[in-house]
Design a protein around this motif. Structure first.
Motif, PDB file in Angstrom:
ATOM      1  N   LEU A  43       0.750  -1.494   0.075  1.00 41.18           N
ATOM      2  CA  LEU A  43       0.440  -0.095  -0.006  1.00 41.18           C
ATOM      3  C   LEU A  43       1.414   1.147   0.088  1.00 41.18           C
ATOM      4  O   LEU A  43      -0.125   2.446  -0.234  1.00 41.18           O
ATOM      5  CB  LEU A  43      -1.246  -0.117   1.288  1.00 41.18           C
ATOM      6  CG  LEU A  43      -2.215  -1.394   1.051  1.00 41.18           C
ATOM      7  CD1 LEU A  43      -2.918  -1.235   2.261  1.00 41.18           C
ATOM      8  CD2 LEU A  43      -3.088  -0.851   0.045  1.00 41.18           C
ATOM      9  N   LYS A  44       2.182   1.123   0.152  1.00 42.16           N
ATOM     10  CA  LYS A  44       3.296   2.026   0.409  1.00 42.16           C
ATOM     11  C   LYS A  44       3.875   2.604  -1.222  1.00 42.16           C
ATOM     12  O   LYS A  44       4.863   3.503  -0.830  1.00 42.16           O
ATOM     13  CB  LYS A  44       3.950   2.293   1.765  1.00 42.16           C
ATOM     14  CG  LYS A  44       3.192   1.721   2.878  1.00 42.16           C
ATOM     15  CD  LYS A  44       3.902   2.155   3.884  1.00 42.16           C
ATOM     16  CE  LYS A  44       3.537   1.987   5.284  1.00 42.16           C
ATOM     17  NZ  LYS A  44       4.247   1.591   6.532  1.00 42.16           N
ATOM     18  N   ASP A  45       3.952   0.919  -1.938  1.00 41.40           N
ATOM     19  CA  ASP A  45       4.492   1.146  -2.998  1.00 41.40           C
ATOM     20  C   ASP A  45       4.317   2.195  -3.869  1.00 41.40           C
ATOM     21  O   ASP A  45       2.835   2.237  -4.867  1.00 41.40           O
ATOM     22  CB  ASP A  45       4.939  -0.442  -2.815  1.00 41.40           C
ATOM     23  CG  ASP A  45       5.664  -0.766  -4.469  1.00 41.40           C
ATOM     24  OD1 ASP A  45       5.981   0.999  -5.171  1.00 41.40           O
ATOM     25  OD2 ASP A  45       5.170  -1.961  -4.642  1.00 41.40           O
ATOM     26  N   PRO A  46       5.277   3.504  -4.207  1.00 38.70           N
ATOM     27  CA  PRO A  46       4.827   4.119  -4.717  1.00 38.70           C
ATOM     28  C   PRO A  46       4.132   3.583  -6.711  1.00 38.70           C
ATOM     29  O   PRO A  46       3.414   4.030  -7.628  1.00 38.70           O
ATOM     30  CB  PRO A  46       5.494   4.841  -5.440  1.00 38.70           C
ATOM     31  CG  PRO A  46       6.932   4.399  -4.552  1.00 38.70           C
ATOM     32  CD  PRO A  46       6.572   3.329  -3.527  1.00 38.70           C
ATOM     33  N   GLY A  47       4.833   2.279  -6.684  1.00 39.37           N
ATOM     34  CA  GLY A  47       4.785   1.362  -7.890  1.00 39.37           C
ATOM     35  C   GLY A  47       3.336   1.517  -8.720  1.00 39.37           C
ATOM     36  O   GLY A  47       2.880   0.272  -9.445  1.00 39.37           O
ATOM     37  N   ILE A  48       2.841   1.202  -6.952  1.00 33.78           N
ATOM     38  CA  ILE A  48       1.132   0.192  -7.217  1.00 33.78           C
ATOM     39  C   ILE A  48       0.273   1.483  -7.394  1.00 33.78           C
ATOM     40  O   ILE A  48       0.203   2.682  -6.334  1.00 33.78           O
ATOM     41  CB  ILE A  48       0.718  -0.489  -6.018  1.00 33.78           C
ATOM     42  CG1 ILE A  48       2.317  -1.524  -6.108  1.00 33.78           C
ATOM     43  CG2 ILE A  48      -0.851  -1.153  -6.143  1.00 33.78           C
ATOM     44  CD1 ILE A  48       1.465  -2.827  -4.820  1.00 33.78           C
ATOM     45  N   SER A  49      -0.597   1.533  -8.971  1.00 33.97           N
ATOM     46  CA  SER A  49      -1.392   2.552  -9.144  1.00 33.97           C
ATOM     47  C   SER A  49      -2.558   2.148  -7.924  1.00 33.97           C
ATOM     48  O   SER A  49      -2.935   1.728  -6.365  1.00 33.97           O
ATOM     49  CB  SER A  49      -2.529   2.090  -9.606  1.00 33.97           C
ATOM     50  OG  SER A  49      -3.436   1.158  -9.997  1.00 33.97           O
ATOM     51  N   GLU A  50      -3.482   3.923  -7.686  1.00 34.21           N
ATOM     52  CA  GLU A  50      -4.400   3.826  -6.287  1.00 34.21           C
ATOM     53  C   GLU A  50      -5.509   3.064  -6.598  1.00 34.21           C
ATOM     54  O   GLU A  50      -6.201   2.757  -5.723  1.00 34.21           O
ATOM     55  CB  GLU A  50      -4.503   5.475  -6.784  1.00 34.21           C
ATOM     56  CG  GLU A  50      -3.985   6.548  -6.343  1.00 34.21           C
ATOM     57  CD  GLU A  50      -3.285   6.295  -4.527  1.00 34.21           C
ATOM     58  OE1 GLU A  50      -3.503   5.638  -3.843  1.00 34.21           O
ATOM     59  OE2 GLU A  50      -1.805   5.863  -4.525  1.00 34.21           O
ATOM     60  N   GLN A  51      -5.851   2.800  -8.138  1.00 37.34           N
ATOM     61  CA  GLN A  51      -6.893   1.767  -8.072  1.00 37.34           C
ATOM     62  C   GLN A  51      -6.621   0.601  -7.568  1.00 37.34           C
ATOM     63  O   GLN A  51      -7.238  -0.537  -6.390  1.00 37.34           O
ATOM     64  CB  GLN A  51      -7.464   1.494  -9.563  1.00 37.34           C
ATOM     65  CG  GLN A  51      -8.227   0.768  -9.880  1.00 37.34           C
ATOM     66  CD  GLN A  51      -8.878   0.752 -11.327  1.00 37.34           C
ATOM     67  OE1 GLN A  51      -7.684   1.229 -12.109  1.00 37.34           O
ATOM     68  NE2 GLN A  51      -9.453  -0.125 -11.544  1.00 37.34           N
ATOM     69  N   GLU A  52      -5.265  -0.216  -7.632  1.00 34.36           N
ATOM     70  CA  GLU A  52      -4.989  -0.913  -7.381  1.00 34.36           C
ATOM     71  C   GLU A  52      -4.902  -0.956  -5.285  1.00 34.36           C
ATOM     72  O   GLU A  52      -5.192  -2.319  -5.225  1.00 34.36           O
ATOM     73  CB  GLU A  52      -3.427  -1.750  -8.088  1.00 34.36           C
ATOM     74  CG  GLU A  52      -3.484  -2.398  -8.885  1.00 34.36           C
ATOM     75  CD  GLU A  52      -2.455  -1.695  -9.493  1.00 34.36           C
ATOM     76  OE1 GLU A  52      -1.564  -3.145 -10.797  1.00 34.36           O
ATOM     77  OE2 GLU A  52      -0.988  -1.320  -9.523  1.00 34.36           O
ATOM     78  N   LYS A  53      -4.494  -0.488  -5.536  1.00 35.07           N
ATOM     79  CA  LYS A  53      -4.454  -0.332  -3.700  1.00 35.07           C
ATOM     80  C   LYS A  53      -5.837  -0.105  -3.311  1.00 35.07           C
ATOM     81  O   LYS A  53      -5.951  -0.814  -2.309  1.00 35.07           O
ATOM     82  CB  LYS A  53      -3.097   0.908  -3.488  1.00 35.07           C
ATOM     83  CG  LYS A  53      -2.196   0.892  -3.368  1.00 35.07           C
ATOM     84  CD  LYS A  53      -1.493   2.306  -3.100  1.00 35.07           C
ATOM     85  CE  LYS A  53       0.245   2.573  -3.240  1.00 35.07           C
ATOM     86  NZ  LYS A  53       0.974   3.211  -3.264  1.00 35.07           N
ATOM     87  N   SER A  54      -6.718   0.270  -3.763  1.00 32.57           N
ATOM     88  CA  SER A  54      -8.107   0.415  -3.198  1.00 32.57           C
ATOM     89  C   SER A  54      -8.486  -0.960  -3.545  1.00 32.57           C
ATOM     90  O   SER A  54      -9.572  -1.828  -2.495  1.00 32.57           O
ATOM     91  CB  SER A  54      -9.165   1.133  -4.849  1.00 32.57           C
ATOM     92  OG  SER A  54     -10.406   0.856  -4.129  1.00 32.57           O
ATOM     93  N   LYS A  55      -8.125  -2.119  -4.356  1.00 29.39           N
ATOM     94  CA  LYS A  55      -8.427  -3.143  -4.619  1.00 29.39           C
ATOM     95  C   LYS A  55      -7.977  -4.442  -3.832  1.00 29.39           C
ATOM     96  O   LYS A  55      -7.996  -5.180  -2.703  1.00 29.39           O
ATOM     97  CB  LYS A  55      -7.903  -3.859  -6.045  1.00 29.39           C
ATOM     98  CG  LYS A  55      -8.585  -3.447  -7.053  1.00 29.39           C
ATOM     99  CD  LYS A  55      -9.726  -4.044  -7.512  1.00 29.39           C
ATOM    100  CE  LYS A  55     -10.509  -3.612  -8.876  1.00 29.39           C
ATOM    101  NZ  LYS A  55     -12.225  -3.869  -9.161  1.00 29.39           N
ATOM    102  N   LEU A  56      -6.626  -3.327  -2.757  1.00 27.59           N
ATOM    103  CA  LEU A  56      -5.915  -4.625  -2.015  1.00 27.59           C
ATOM    104  C   LEU A  56      -6.907  -4.168  -0.474  1.00 27.59           C
ATOM    105  O   LEU A  56      -6.666  -5.558   0.428  1.00 27.59           O
ATOM    106  CB  LEU A  56      -4.855  -3.761  -1.628  1.00 27.59           C
ATOM    107  CG  LEU A  56      -3.535  -4.622  -2.900  1.00 27.59           C
ATOM    108  CD1 LEU A  56      -2.111  -3.622  -2.918  1.00 27.59           C
ATOM    109  CD2 LEU A  56      -3.326  -5.710  -3.156  1.00 27.59           C
ATOM    110  N   GLU A  57      -7.209  -2.970  -0.278  1.00 28.63           N
ATOM    111  CA  GLU A  57      -7.838  -2.866   0.786  1.00 28.63           C
ATOM    112  C   GLU A  57      -9.112  -3.191   0.746  1.00 28.63           C
ATOM    113  O   GLU A  57      -9.948  -4.284   1.872  1.00 28.63           O
ATOM    114  CB  GLU A  57      -7.804  -1.137   0.739  1.00 28.63           C
ATOM    115  CG  GLU A  57      -7.147  -0.018   1.046  1.00 28.63           C
ATOM    116  CD  GLU A  57      -6.950   1.398   1.099  1.00 28.63           C
ATOM    117  OE1 GLU A  57      -7.843   1.667  -0.012  1.00 28.63           O
ATOM    118  OE2 GLU A  57      -5.813   1.911   1.111  1.00 28.63           O
TER     119      GLU A  57
END
Length: 375
Positions: A43-57
């Protein structure tokens, strides 16, 4: 114990081909596990998009819901993340006999027989499919975005899973957690249908809790689930009819043209009678996809006789936890699907007796008549 050590313990039990396959699978599984990073780090990785982070959450919320609200087995699954360099995590090959609606099966240690074989490498899967075709089998190869190791390892979230729609991701997390909770050895079809049914139910319950009865997402899920129910009813009946057709057609009349025409008739019936009832586009491709027994048996694995689970669910008071416990009572059965039918039949009979006293004598009379010899 890591994947490679697990495989080494099995060496005395395996043939040369099995050793090679399982060693390769263990090596790739170990590579996958070693590539995991904690969700918090991802979730802190700048290489992962905000959309992907939303999916992780979202996956974390779904995981907590599966354990706390649905009372599925608590695990460390989906607490880590792996970014893949390919669209699918594995490639699965399945096969079937041409003049019998029957899976070609592979035997594995501990889990028993399975109607598919998975590869981390697409080329290896294609080679397996070609070898099976040489044995005059129907085949089907497909990419898989998610799978469960059934509790042997802590399964990570995969980048391939983040391509799902939100509600499909929730469904998948619940589906795979069902596998970790209950998996009956040698009964792959039953296990997949159970997880399919509960993934659908669980996703409805998730969005009802977090978005309410008027949720547009919940409404979309209900449409999807209703289409699954309609298609399940259709394909269950058609596969039973096809199975009978295979048994009755004389060997002297076997020809690929006749067989393909019989299968094509199922697709034509779907187009004419079922497709107009569909509320989504989920099953549109069934009408036009090149079809054979291997593909049809995938539908059987995931969708056949879902109505039996619905009946048991209703008999369980629409209680998810009670339903799971009743399914666990089938763990030692050689044919859990048939035992499920017996279970719901017994419950239906008991309910009829309780609600209609006059029916009791009728049921007893039918039982007596069924014991009278007919010869």
């Amino acid at each position: 114990m890591d994947a490679l050590k697990y495989t080494l313990l099995l060496f005395p039990l395996l043939t040369g081909c099995q050793i090679s396959y399982l060693t390769s699978s263990a090596y790739n599984q170990m590579k996958l596990l070693n590539a995991r990073v904690p969700i918090e780090q991802a979730l802190k990785d700048p290489g992962i998009s905000e959309q992907e982070k939303s999916k992780l959450e979202l996956a974390q919320k779904a995981r907590a819901f599966a354990e706390n609200d649905l009372h599925l087995k608590p695990t460390e699954n989906y607490t880590s993340y792996v970014k893949l360099d390919r669209p699918y995590v594995t490639y699965v090959v399945s096969a079937a006999y041409k003049w019998e609606l029957k899976h070609y099966q592979w035997s594995y240690p501990f889990v028993g027989k399975m109607p598919y074989k998975g590869y981390f490498n697409e080329e290896s899967a294609k080679e397996e499919e070609q070898e099976l075709q040489k044995e005059d089998l129907d085949t089907f190869m497909r990419g898989v975005s998610a799978y469960s190791t059934l509790g042997w390892f802590n399964d990570p979230l995969l980048s391939s899973m983040l391509r799902y729609k939100d509600y499909d991701l929730v469904n998948t997390i619940i589906h795979e957690t069902v596998h970790a909770t209950l998996y009956i050895k040698g009964s792959a079809d039953f296990n997949e249908r159970l997880a399919m049914f509960l993934g659908n139910k669980g996703a409805e319950m998730y969005y009802k809790k977090f978005e309410g009865e008027n949720s547009p997402t919940l409404n979309e899920i209900k449409k999807n689930n209703e289409d699954d129910r309609v298609f399940s009813k259709f394909i269950s009946a058609e596969l039973k009819d096809l199975e009978t057709w295979y048994k009755n057609i004389p060997a002297s009349e076997h020809s690929e043209r006749i067989r393909m025409n019989r299968i094509k008739s199922i697709q034509e019936k779907f187009t004419a009678q079922v497709l107009p009832k569909m509320q989504t586009k989920n099953y549109e491709k069934f009408a036009t996809t090149p079809m054979n027994n291997a593909r049809l048996l995938v539908y059987k694995t995931y969708l056949s006789d879902l109505a039996d689970f619905e009946t048991l669910y209703q008999q369980s008071g629409n209680n998810f936890q009670v339903f799971i416990e009743r399914c666990k009572s089938l763990e030692k059965e050689k044919d859990p699907a048939q035992k499920l039918k017996d279970l719901i039949g017994t419950a239906n009979e008991s309910e009829l007796r309780a609600n209609n006293p006059s029916a009791e004598s009728q049921l007893d009379q039918k039982k007596k008549e069924s014991k009278i010899p007919t010869h």
